[in-house]
Design a protein around this motif. Structure first.
Motif, PDB file in Angstrom:
ATOM      1  N   CYS B 155       0.828  -1.193   0.000  1.00  0.00           N
ATOM      2  CA  CYS B 155       0.000   0.000   0.000  1.00  0.00           C
ATOM      3  C   CYS B 155       0.867   1.248   0.000  1.00  0.00           C
ATOM      4  O   CYS B 155       0.623   2.173  -0.745  1.00  0.00           O
ATOM      5  CB  CYS B 155      -0.890   0.033   1.238  1.00  0.00           C
ATOM      6  N   SER B 156       1.896   1.245   0.857  1.00  0.00           N
ATOM      7  CA  SER B 156       2.704   2.457   0.909  1.00  0.00           C
ATOM      8  C   SER B 156       3.638   2.544  -0.288  1.00  0.00           C
ATOM      9  O   SER B 156       4.169   3.595  -0.582  1.00  0.00           O
ATOM     10  CB  SER B 156       3.480   2.547   2.213  1.00  0.00           C
ATOM     11  N   CYS B 163      -6.164   0.654  -1.357  1.00  0.00           N
ATOM     12  CA  CYS B 163      -6.010   0.904   0.083  1.00  0.00           C
ATOM     13  C   CYS B 163      -6.163   2.371   0.420  1.00  0.00           C
ATOM     14  O   CYS B 163      -6.079   2.736   1.575  1.00  0.00           O
ATOM     15  CB  CYS B 163      -4.711   0.368   0.648  1.00  0.00           C
ATOM     16  N   SER B 197      -6.441   6.594   6.160  1.00  0.00           N
ATOM     17  CA  SER B 197      -6.006   5.895   7.366  1.00  0.00           C
ATOM     18  C   SER B 197      -4.717   5.129   7.123  1.00  0.00           C
ATOM     19  O   SER B 197      -4.210   5.073   6.016  1.00  0.00           O
ATOM     20  CB  SER B 197      -7.081   4.927   7.808  1.00  0.00           C
ATOM     21  N   ASN B 199      -2.186   2.147   6.535  1.00  0.00           N
ATOM     22  CA  ASN B 199      -2.281   1.002   5.644  1.00  0.00           C
ATOM     23  C   ASN B 199      -2.456  -0.299   6.397  1.00  0.00           C
ATOM     24  O   ASN B 199      -2.964  -1.259   5.860  1.00  0.00           O
ATOM     25  CB  ASN B 199      -1.033   0.914   4.792  1.00  0.00           C
TER      26      ASN B 199
END
Lengths: 544, 427
Positions: B155-156, B163, B197, B199
């Motif tokens: 996700c990052s 996400c 929010s 991950n």
């Protein structure tokens, strides 16, 4: 003799006014409930691109590596990096992720690096303070009307040094394959988030002769934590300012009009009140709206200065307010700011220190967003010196203030013991305004206490503020809007309650011979010099 | 057609997927009689990217076309993969990470977490998985932890796009399947208003959806699998460290923003290894049932009513996600005097088989030929490792890298040294 509205207002009207203030205070807190937290983060794992020709791309300001770059490399795999040089690696972070784009409501952007360094037997870090040389380039891009992106354009470039504190617990059966515990490194601060997309190209050049990144170990990942203001919070915040701005301007005009209707020049306290009101109006001025249309990288600096000026005048006001009700001087001279130079100099020195510090840090960031004063030892010492000096002046200031307030209360209590010997009308009258004065002192104390407590609360582990994950309540934004609204309401209340009253003293007529002495003015003192009967009262207490 | 799609190409793919799903369903049916490991089929995707014996892929191609994965996936897992592009790559990475970590943690033990190149996932770690023993519990925990970790990481990295603003994942999980546009617009608005929010929330939820599917039965084994999966995820979640930055007026702390930092996976591996060493032996709620379960699980489907209750609770969890006890069951310790296992404890109900001798039935290789340390009294010591069979001692000349120096980024300069080394090998 003209008093202030506070003294002459009937209890009923006062309570109506107070409930209006309380209701608007409640509204400010409730407004915070709909706002999201002031700022949010997005963590971006940098993509490691391979720059096959680092020499030519160094000169080419328009060559940018994006996440879709031709060749990426996984640093965890030692084989993949064979034959690569430090200059070949470009850490790419596109902000924001997930196909989103920044809104101008998001105001500013802070970038922090997290470098995941792994332990190697071959190269143990001898000095826990690892010096980093970061060559960073920022580019921006905007959305086009058809949903595309404009090509990346150069925004800023700098080679900066940073220090990272790393530790490794070699006991506990750890060795190769374990990570160092390293501190985060702040990378950049953008004062305005004008463009839709930003792109960071970060290099960690290695050069043994100029000692660049020689202490660096094996890095697997570099994370960029980006912090931005929340658009929703900015909206709520700016609307709060937009509402308070005209109200305060109206109250100030009314106040100044009242003062000018009197047959005297305004006294110091009235000047102070109007100055505090003025600085708060300056703070309320919603120039954030302009940042939606113009690129204003100086917004951070400007808002620092606006807040600083307001706090400085508010602190000075408290000093002078306390001083004017105690009357330090026994002479009948007109009170001027010069009388308070000792006390005010603490504020001035403190604020100047912070201003210089701020200009050094955020002023330089206007030119180079990667700049940080904390990096070089000289800068750190200088910054620390300024902050410590500001802290000392703040401490001195609070000592002065507490001392003065203590003396005011002592005067009042001395005078209170004389009260029973007065006629009932006067006694009631004086008791009334002592009560109101105390009440306002109490209000100031409550405001200050609420501010301090709430900011301490917001410092306490943010995670604990979230009682439940399903609850979207943001305590920190409630605190911010609530406290901001509170000071606005406080200043409004001061302006209203300390405006000169048109009512005459009802007791002046009813006063009896025996008490005439008590209420006669101190010799040589002109009527215009007095802001309120209370001051007269305290003066007399002093003389007694 | 259940899904209305205007794009022909997509339709074709869906048809293919559906037919694939039919095929694997049949596979599932046949596997069902043998049961167990049903939920662990997906492990196979760890090896899906590797050059198989059949198709030697060039190692430069990191991601093969995802259809190769699908053979090992259940229908729900395929749906998740479809709805979240990039998810499968992350899960494959996670599975590989789990294998590496498992082998690292068990490098000095009799059981060394060896894997085999099976596309059918549950045999990846050998038939040991058929037993509900400690080793199995570790495998389940580490794989589900690795998936959580890998998804959060992806996700990052930006490789999974769904996400973003995962708060909306809980409310309308299906939205990414069809209403992509509306969801994207909503996401952009959410991002502008209040950001997104962490991950880890997404990683946790998707891992739960993905890894736990197929473990919804009532049998002790499935409960144990669920418990161990949860334990793995909770370890990742609880190891998230908070980092804060002050950025208020003049950089003061009037505004402080915090975020969660993903731990290194090695930390989680260490913790899970500790839990492995202190794993709880559990038993079914009542004695009779427990014995029954110990023998075999062919009677698992006897409780259809209970099954439906379980699945109900799974749907209910979307409303309040990540409750501590999502699956409402409490396992009983085998020894009633022991405390019942906590969320982070690993649980098992069968004793581990002996790992000393080769056991083809369970896919155990035995410790013949393993290296050991003759001075150590621990598990890597020759006494324990060789199970008392004795060991051979050889003196050999090793050519090694030594006196290495490292230059960022990628340069390790070493001397070549010849050293005499004594090696002990189990007979």
């Amino acid at each position: 003799m003209p008093g202030t509205i506070l003294e002459n207002l009937s209890t009923k009207k006062l309570s109506v006014l107070l409930s209006v203030f309380l209701l608007s205070q409640l509204a400010c807190f409730l407004l915070g409930l709909i706002a999201p937290s002031p700022a949010r983060t997005q963590t971006i794992l940098a993509t490691v691109c391979v720059d096959e020709d680092p020499l030519s791309s160094r000169d080419d300001a328009d060559q940018w590596f994006t996440r879709q770059c031709r060749k990426t490399v996984n640093l965890e795999d030692p084989k993949a990096t064979d034959g690569l040089d430090a200059n070949n690696l470009v850490f790419v972070a596109e902000m924001p992720l997930h196909g989103l784009d920044y809104s101008r409501w998001q105001q500013n952007l802070v970038g922090i690096l997290q470098i995941d360094m792994y332990y190697q037997k071959e190269q143990k870090i001898s000095n826990p303070l690892v010096e980093l040389t970061l060559e960073s380039r920022l580019a921006y891009s905007d959305k086009t009307s058809n949903g595309g992106k404009t090509p990346w354009k150069y925004f800023s470039h700098a080679e900066e040094k940073r220090y990272m504190n790393c530790s490794f617990d070699e006991n506990a059966n750890r060795g190769e394959g374990y990570q160092y515990e390293c501190t985060m490194v702040s990378l950049f601060e953008l004062g305005s988030l004008f463009h839709d997309y930003y792109l960071l190209n970060l290099r960690l050049p290695y050069n043994s002769t100029s000692n660049k990144n020689t202490a660096l170990g094996r890095i697997h990942d570099i994370y960029l934590h980006t912090i931005y203001m929340n658009g929703g919070f900015t909206k709520v915040w700016v609307s709060l300012k937009t509402v308070f701005f005209p109200i305060l301007v109206a109250i100030m005009t009314w106040f100044w009009h009242r003062v000018h209707k009197l047959n005297r020049t305004p006294v110091l306290l009235e000047y102070m009140l109007i100055t505090v009101g003025g600085t708060l109006t300056f703070l309320n001025l919603p120039i954030e709206f302009l940042s939606l249309f113009f690129e204003m990288p100086y917004m951070l600096l400007l808002s620092d200065i606006r807040q600083g000026v307001f706090y400085a005048t508010l602190l000075s006001f408290w000093l002078i307010f306390a001083g004017e009700h105690m009357l330090i001087q026994d002479t009948a001279e007109r009170n001027t700011l010069r009388k308070y130079w000792k006390h005010l100099s603490t504020i001035i020195i403190g604020c100047l220190c912070l201003l210089i510090f701020d200009l050094c840090e955020r002023g330089t960031q206007l030119v180079n967003p990667f700049y940080s004063i904390w990096v070089t030892p000289i800068g750190t010492n200088l910054a620390l010196a300024f902050i410590i000096l500001a802290g000392i002046s703040a401490g001195l200031y609070f000592f002065f203030l507490c001392f003065m307030v203590w003396r005011v209360f002592k005067n009042i209590s001395i005078k209170r013991s004389v009260l029973p010997s007065m006629s009932q009308a006067r006694r009631l009258h004086y008791e009334g305004f002592i009560y109101r004065f105390n009440f306002l002192m109490l209000a100031t104390l409550i405001c200050a206490a609420v501010t301090i407590v709430s900011f301490i609360l917001s410092q306490v582990d943010e995670g604990q503020n979230k009682w439940d994950e399903t609850m979207d309540l943001e305590l920190s934004s409630v605190i911010h809007t609530g406290v901001y609204g509170m000071w606005n309401i406080y200043i409004c209340a001061m302006l209203i309650l300390y405006a000169p009253s048109h009512k005459q003293w009802p007791s002046d007529v009813a006063c009896t011979e025996g008490e005439e002495v008590e209420f006669s003015r101190i010799p040589n003192e002109s009527t215009s010099n007095e802001i309120s009967a209370l001051t007269t009262f305290s003066t007399k207490a002093n003389l007694d | 057609m259940r899904v209305d799609i205007d794009n022909m190409e997509v339709t074709v793919i869906i048809v293919m997927l559906l037919s694939l799903s039919e095929a694997t369903n049949i596979g599932d049916m046949s596997a069902r009689s043998k049961n167990r490991g049903k939920g662990s089929m997906w492990w196979g995707i760890a090896k899906a990217g590797e050059p198989n014996n059949l198709s030697p892929l060039s190692p430069g191609v990191p991601y093969l076309d995802s259809s190769a994965y699908y053979g090992t996936l259940r229908r729900k897992q395929r749906r998740l993969a479809r709805e979240n592009p990039g998810l499968l790559d992350a899960i494959a990475k996670g599975a590989k990470m789990a294998i590496n970590e498992c082998q690292f943690q068990f490098r000095n033990q009799r059981w060394n977490c060896s894997t085999r190149n099976f596309l059918r996932g549950k045999n990846l770690f050998g038939k040991i998985v058929d037993r509900g023993c400690r080793e199995t519990s570790f495998i389940y925990a580490i794989t589900s932890a690795a998936v959580t970790h890998a998804i959060a990481r992806a996700c990052s990295e930006g490789t999974i796009d769904t996400c973003n603003c995962d708060t909306h994942y809980k409310g309308r999980p299906q939205v990414f399947a069809n209403g992509n546009n509306a969801a994207a617009v909503a996401n952009v608005r959410d991002f502008e208003w209040g950001g997104c929010s962490d991950n880890i929330g997404f990683g946790f939820d998707v891992s739960r959806e993905f890894v736990d599917t197929g473990e919804r039965g009532k049998s002790l084994r499935e409960k144990i699998n669920l418990h161990n999966n949860e334990a793995g995820r909770w370890h990742v979640q609880s190891q998230m460290r908070q980092e804060c930055k002050c950025h208020g007026m003049s950089g003061s702390c009037t505004v402080k923003t915090c975020w969660m930092r993903l731990p290194s996976f090695r930390v989680i591996g260490d913790l899970l290894k500790d839990r492995f060493d202190g794993a709880s032996h559990v038993t079914a709620s009542n004695g009779g049932n427990g014995r029954n379960n110990n023998k075999g699980h062919s009677n698992r489907l006897k409780h259809p009513r209970m099954n439906s209750i379980m699945s109900n609770s799974i749907h209910a969890k979307r409303e309040n996600r990540r409750k501590l006890h999502k699956y409402n069951f409490q396992l009983k310790p085998f020894n009633p005097e022991h405390k019942p296992p906590g969320v982070k404890d690993l649980v098992y109900y069968e004793m581990s088989p002996g790992f000393c001798e080769k056991n083809p039935k369970l896919g155990i290789q035995g410790t013949h030929g393993r290296h050991c340390n003759d001075t150590s009294m621990g598990v890597e010591g020759c006494d324990i490792m060789c199970c008392g069979r004795g060991y051979r001692t050889q003196e050999i000349v090793v050519v090694e890298r030594c006196n290495c120096t490292f230059h960022w980024c990628c340069e390790v300069k070493c001397d070549i040294c010849r050293t005499r080394k004594t090696i002990h090998t189990c007979v």
